[in-house]
Design a protein around this motif. Structure first.
Motif, PDB file in Angstrom:
ATOM      1  N   ASP A   3      28.510  67.690  20.072  1.00 28.10           N
ATOM      2  CA  ASP A   3      28.217  68.056  18.685  1.00 28.10           C
ATOM      3  C   ASP A   3      29.420  68.791  18.100  1.00 28.10           C
ATOM      4  N   LEU A   4      29.749  68.454  16.869  1.00 29.83           N
ATOM      5  CA  LEU A   4      30.953  68.994  16.244  1.00 29.83           C
ATOM      6  C   LEU A   4      30.629  69.730  14.952  1.00 29.83           C
ATOM      7  N   ALA A   5      31.417  70.749  14.668  1.00 27.94           N
ATOM      8  CA  ALA A   5      31.449  71.388  13.347  1.00 27.94           C
ATOM      9  C   ALA A   5      32.900  71.307  12.892  1.00 27.94           C
ATOM     10  N   ILE A   6      33.143  70.522  11.854  1.00 32.36           N
ATOM     11  CA  ILE A   6      34.506  70.282  11.380  1.00 32.36           C
ATOM     12  C   ILE A   6      34.696  70.975  10.032  1.00 32.36           C
ATOM     13  N   TYR A   7      35.759  71.727   9.918  1.00 35.50           N
ATOM     14  CA  TYR A   7      36.031  72.537   8.731  1.00 35.50           C
ATOM     15  C   TYR A   7      37.361  72.136   8.088  1.00 35.50           C
ATOM     16  N   ASP A   8      37.347  71.909   6.790  1.00 33.51           N
ATOM     17  CA  ASP A   8      38.573  71.940   6.014  1.00 33.51           C
ATOM     18  C   ASP A   8      39.050  73.399   6.008  1.00 33.51           C
ATOM     19  N   MET A   9      40.347  73.618   5.750  1.00 35.48           N
ATOM     20  CA  MET A   9      40.840  75.006   5.744  1.00 35.48           C
ATOM     21  C   MET A   9      41.043  75.563   4.338  1.00 35.48           C
ATOM     22  N   ASP A  10      41.950  74.968   3.568  1.00 33.57           N
ATOM     23  CA  ASP A  10      42.347  75.574   2.288  1.00 33.57           C
ATOM     24  C   ASP A  10      41.207  75.565   1.277  1.00 33.57           C
ATOM     25  N   ALA A 113      40.185  70.676  10.366  1.00 32.25           N
ATOM     26  CA  ALA A 113      40.873  69.446   9.956  1.00 32.25           C
ATOM     27  C   ALA A 113      41.446  69.706   8.570  1.00 32.25           C
ATOM     28  N   THR A 114      42.762  69.835   8.490  1.00 33.18           N
ATOM     29  CA  THR A 114      43.392  70.319   7.267  1.00 33.18           C
ATOM     30  C   THR A 114      44.625  69.503   6.898  1.00 33.18           C
ATOM     31  N   ALA A 115      44.860  69.384   5.599  1.00 38.25           N
ATOM     32  CA  ALA A 115      46.079  68.730   5.126  1.00 38.25           C
ATOM     33  C   ALA A 115      47.304  69.619   5.306  1.00 38.25           C
ATOM     34  N   SER A 116      47.106  70.892   5.561  1.00 34.27           N
ATOM     35  CA  SER A 116      48.231  71.794   5.787  1.00 34.27           C
ATOM     36  C   SER A 116      48.934  71.444   7.092  1.00 34.27           C
ATOM     37  N   TYR A 117      50.181  71.897   7.221  1.00 34.68           N
ATOM     38  CA  TYR A 117      50.929  71.604   8.440  1.00 34.68           C
ATOM     39  C   TYR A 117      50.269  72.255   9.653  1.00 34.68           C
ATOM     40  N   ARG A 118      50.121  71.458  10.688  1.00 31.22           N
ATOM     41  CA  ARG A 118      49.428  71.922  11.888  1.00 31.22           C
ATOM     42  C   ARG A 118      50.183  73.062  12.573  1.00 31.22           C
ATOM     43  N   PHE A 119      51.529  73.082  12.468  1.00 25.10           N
ATOM     44  CA  PHE A 119      52.282  74.086  13.221  1.00 25.10           C
ATOM     45  C   PHE A 119      51.950  75.510  12.789  1.00 25.10           C
ATOM     46  N   TYR A 120      51.434  75.706  11.548  1.00 20.87           N
ATOM     47  CA  TYR A 120      50.977  77.054  11.208  1.00 20.87           C
ATOM     48  C   TYR A 120      49.455  77.128  11.110  1.00 20.87           C
ATOM     49  N   ALA A 121      48.806  76.027  10.743  1.00 19.20           N
ATOM     50  CA  ALA A 121      47.344  76.048  10.621  1.00 19.20           C
ATOM     51  C   ALA A 121      46.671  76.320  11.966  1.00 19.20           C
ATOM     52  N   ARG A 122      47.268  75.819  13.047  1.00 23.60           N
ATOM     53  CA  ARG A 122      46.630  76.029  14.356  1.00 23.60           C
ATOM     54  C   ARG A 122      46.632  77.504  14.743  1.00 23.60           C
ATOM     55  N   CYS A 133      42.546  71.990  16.363  1.00 20.70           N
ATOM     56  CA  CYS A 133      43.081  71.928  15.002  1.00 20.70           C
ATOM     57  C   CYS A 133      43.748  70.581  14.782  1.00 20.70           C
ATOM     58  N   ILE A 134      43.267  69.867  13.777  1.00 19.58           N
ATOM     59  CA  ILE A 134      43.862  68.602  13.358  1.00 19.58           C
ATOM     60  C   ILE A 134      44.548  68.887  12.020  1.00 19.58           C
ATOM     61  N   GLY A 135      45.815  68.508  11.897  1.00 14.60           N
ATOM     62  CA  GLY A 135      46.518  68.780  10.646  1.00 14.60           C
ATOM     63  C   GLY A 135      47.694  67.857  10.475  1.00 14.60           C
ATOM     64  N   ASP A 151      55.290  63.601  10.279  1.00 18.76           N
ATOM     65  CA  ASP A 151      55.140  62.674  11.396  1.00 18.76           C
ATOM     66  C   ASP A 151      53.784  61.984  11.259  1.00 18.76           C
ATOM     67  N   GLY A 152      53.801  60.726  10.837  1.00 18.20           N
ATOM     68  CA  GLY A 152      52.548  60.006  10.642  1.00 18.20           C
ATOM     69  C   GLY A 152      51.989  60.244   9.255  1.00 18.20           C
ATOM     70  N   ASP A 153      50.664  60.446   9.185  1.00 20.70           N
ATOM     71  CA  ASP A 153      49.984  60.598   7.896  1.00 20.70           C
ATOM     72  C   ASP A 153      49.906  62.047   7.449  1.00 20.70           C
ATOM     73  N   ASN A 154      49.893  62.233   6.122  1.00 12.21           N
ATOM     74  CA  ASN A 154      49.459  63.489   5.541  1.00 12.21           C
ATOM     75  C   ASN A 154      47.942  63.542   5.721  1.00 12.21           C
ATOM     76  N   CYS A 155      47.433  64.591   6.335  1.00  8.57           N
ATOM     77  CA  CYS A 155      46.015  64.664   6.707  1.00  8.57           C
ATOM     78  C   CYS A 155      45.152  64.976   5.475  1.00  8.57           C
ATOM     79  N   TYR A 156      45.020  63.973   4.610  1.00  7.65           N
ATOM     80  CA  TYR A 156      44.380  64.168   3.309  1.00  7.65           C
ATOM     81  C   TYR A 156      43.632  62.893   2.942  1.00  7.65           C
ATOM     82  N   GLY A 157      42.448  63.043   2.334  1.00  2.00           N
ATOM     83  CA  GLY A 157      41.691  61.887   1.880  1.00  2.00           C
ATOM     84  C   GLY A 157      41.300  60.982   3.042  1.00  2.00           C
ATOM     85  N   PRO A 158      41.399  59.658   2.877  1.00  5.41           N
ATOM     86  CA  PRO A 158      41.017  58.735   3.960  1.00  5.41           C
ATOM     87  C   PRO A 158      41.802  58.972   5.244  1.00  5.41           C
TER      88      PRO A 158
END
Length: 221
Positions: A3-10, A113-122, A133-135, A151-158
């Protein structure tokens, strides 16, 4: 099954967006002269507003302007740590802390799970007790330096949903019940995918969507 609880950050966990404040935090503490480049950063935001560039390109431009083309992780670590501490001290919604505690008590794996950069969001995520942390990822070059390139996708929208599903596969997790929290309608793909969508302090578009879909709405202060 997990079971998961997934949160946007900003503006969901935090009261305000973090990306531009993070870059300004770094510029002020490491290279104040970069603040002279703010007019160019503002022009890039205007270019995004009129759809001349996408969100990912906007991030890369402002990263390069205010943080530099590339930085070694050892240079970034004290800046990331001090920014994370400042966010926790002043900008985390009380309701977010309560929700995280509740979800962990229920035995859920708690994921940011955030569109912000993972290197600081984590760093913010770890301090709040998140399990993962997914970002948006930055390219880490052969020189072991963090580059102003996504690197890869901007973690935003689809793309956020694709990255969550990719993370599930790489973590070898079988999806159980998913509760998802966000403040913004751009996360509609993840809201629709989740079992229990929760609109947190929603802006107008999301408030309308939540009413149409019958999604829960919460005020986290």
């Amino acid at each position: 099954m997990t079971d998961l609880a997934i949160y946007d950050m900003d503006r969901t966990v935090t009261r305000r967006a973090t990306y531009t404040p993070f870059l300004l935090h770094c510029a002020v503490r490491r290279a104040p002269w970069r603040l002279l480049l703010l007019p160019i950063a503002i022009l890039s935001m205007l270019a995004y507003a009129v759809k001349l560039i996408d969100r990912g390109t906007l991030k890369e431009i402002n990263h390069r302007l205010l943080l530099g083309h590339n930085r070694h992780p050892t240079e970034l670590k004290p800046l990331v740590d001090s920014f994370a501490e400042a966010v926790l001290a002043r900008h985390v919604r009380p309701g977010a802390r309560a929700a995280i505690a509740r979800d962990k008590a229920e035995g859920r794996r708690v994921v940011m799970a955030t569109a912000s950069y993972r290197f600081y969001a984590r760093e913010i995520a770890e301090r709040l007790g998140f399990d993962d942390c997914i970002g948006t990822n930055s390219i880490l070059g052969l020189d072991e330096r963090v580059h102003a390139k996504i690197d890869g996708d901007n973690c935003y929208g689809p793309a956020k949903l694709r990255m969550i599903e990719d993370w599930l596969g790489k973590a070898s997790l079988k999806r159980g019940h998913v509760r998802f929290y966000s403040d913004h309608a751009s996360d509609a793909p993840v809201f629709e995918w989740s079992d229990e969508p929760v609109a947190v302090n929603p802006h107008d578009r999301l408030a309308r969507l939540a009413k149409e879909r019958g999604w829960q709405v919460e005020d986290w202060g």
